[in-house]
Design an enzyme around this catalytic site. Sequence first.
Site, mmCIF file in Angstrom:
data_model
loop_
_atom_site.group_PDB
_atom_site.id
_atom_site.type_symbol
_atom_site.label_atom_id
_atom_site.label_comp_id
_atom_site.label_asym_id
_atom_site.label_seq_id
_atom_site.Cartn_x
_atom_site.Cartn_y
_atom_site.Cartn_z
ATOM 1 N N CYS A 1 54.494 -44.825 -118.463
ATOM 2 C CA CYS A 1 55.215 -46.067 -118.783
ATOM 3 C C CYS A 1 54.352 -47.187 -119.371
ATOM 4 O O CYS A 1 54.876 -48.272 -119.633
ATOM 5 C CB CYS A 1 55.949 -46.627 -117.562
ATOM 6 S SG CYS A 1 57.274 -45.573 -116.949
ATOM 7 N N ASP A 2 53.063 -46.949 -119.599
ATOM 8 C CA ASP A 2 52.258 -48.015 -120.197
ATOM 9 C C ASP A 2 51.108 -47.427 -121.016
ATOM 10 O O ASP A 2 49.961 -47.851 -120.900
ATOM 11 C CB ASP A 2 51.714 -48.943 -119.106
ATOM 12 C CG ASP A 2 51.292 -50.308 -119.654
ATOM 13 O OD1 ASP A 2 51.704 -50.652 -120.786
ATOM 14 O OD2 ASP A 2 50.560 -51.019 -118.948
ATOM 15 N N VAL A 3 51.431 -46.452 -121.867
ATOM 16 C CA VAL A 3 50.419 -45.842 -122.728
ATOM 17 C C VAL A 3 50.091 -46.818 -123.858
ATOM 18 O O VAL A 3 50.981 -47.275 -124.575
ATOM 19 C CB VAL A 3 50.923 -44.508 -123.314
ATOM 20 C CG1 VAL A 3 49.874 -43.896 -124.241
ATOM 21 C CG2 VAL A 3 51.294 -43.541 -122.193
#
Length: 263
Positions: A123-125
């Site tokens: 969810c936060d690449v």
Amino acid sequence: MLTADEDFEGYVIDATLGRGGYATVYRAHRAGDPDHPVALKILDEDQRHEDQTARLRREFEFAHEIHHPHVITVYEHGPGWLTMELIDGGTSSALPGVTEKLTVLAQVADALDHIHHQGIVHCDVKPSNILATKDFSRAVLTDFGVAYTVAETVDWRYAQLEASLHYTAPELLHGRPPSALTDQYALAVTAVELLLGAPPFTAENPMELVDAHLNQPVPDYSDKIDWVPRIFDSVLGRALAKIPESRYDTCAELIAQLTHALD
């Protein structure tokens, strides 16, 4: 902020490695063991409220469950802090050339496919959450503070979205829960930023950026950059498709196709 030689929870501070929006990361070592340095992440004093300490604990718990050579290894944690392996080359933004960037992207893609098979979505690449060694031979995916399990996404609400907006897939902006395909979208944005210098969608304010993700076509880079072939645009167009089901089956397939396009 702590300074060199200060003690913290049994660790001795060596140096400051970096500061983020809510925490500072130090190079440190266990007292009496200077030959085994670690990265010590400590929440800033004004950020040690319940939601941030829960996020840091979540970051530790997710990473602790995953065993993969390209996922950060974590060691210990306590209220408002954790320790993890020290990766000495900084973030992926410092990678020197296309070959090194594609190698790192392939490693991270493999890590993402691994966690997806375990039912976890990062969810936060983004580039700042990819660390590389000084010789660029190994990269790791870090910061699982906003990761979710597939089971948790059943009751997903848009208000829970904490991802960085430049890397946010259209379906998340429509209120759909995160999935492996939303991580793939973020990886594709990250690839564009690393390879070409900027993410595909930029804007002067958040609302314009949301509109770009939802409605603007993916740029045709082959028309603007001499060394970018037209097939690169095709690969990117699929990875950044507005409909998630139109994307690649895996992150590894996406990076393999990008690598082939740039050979």
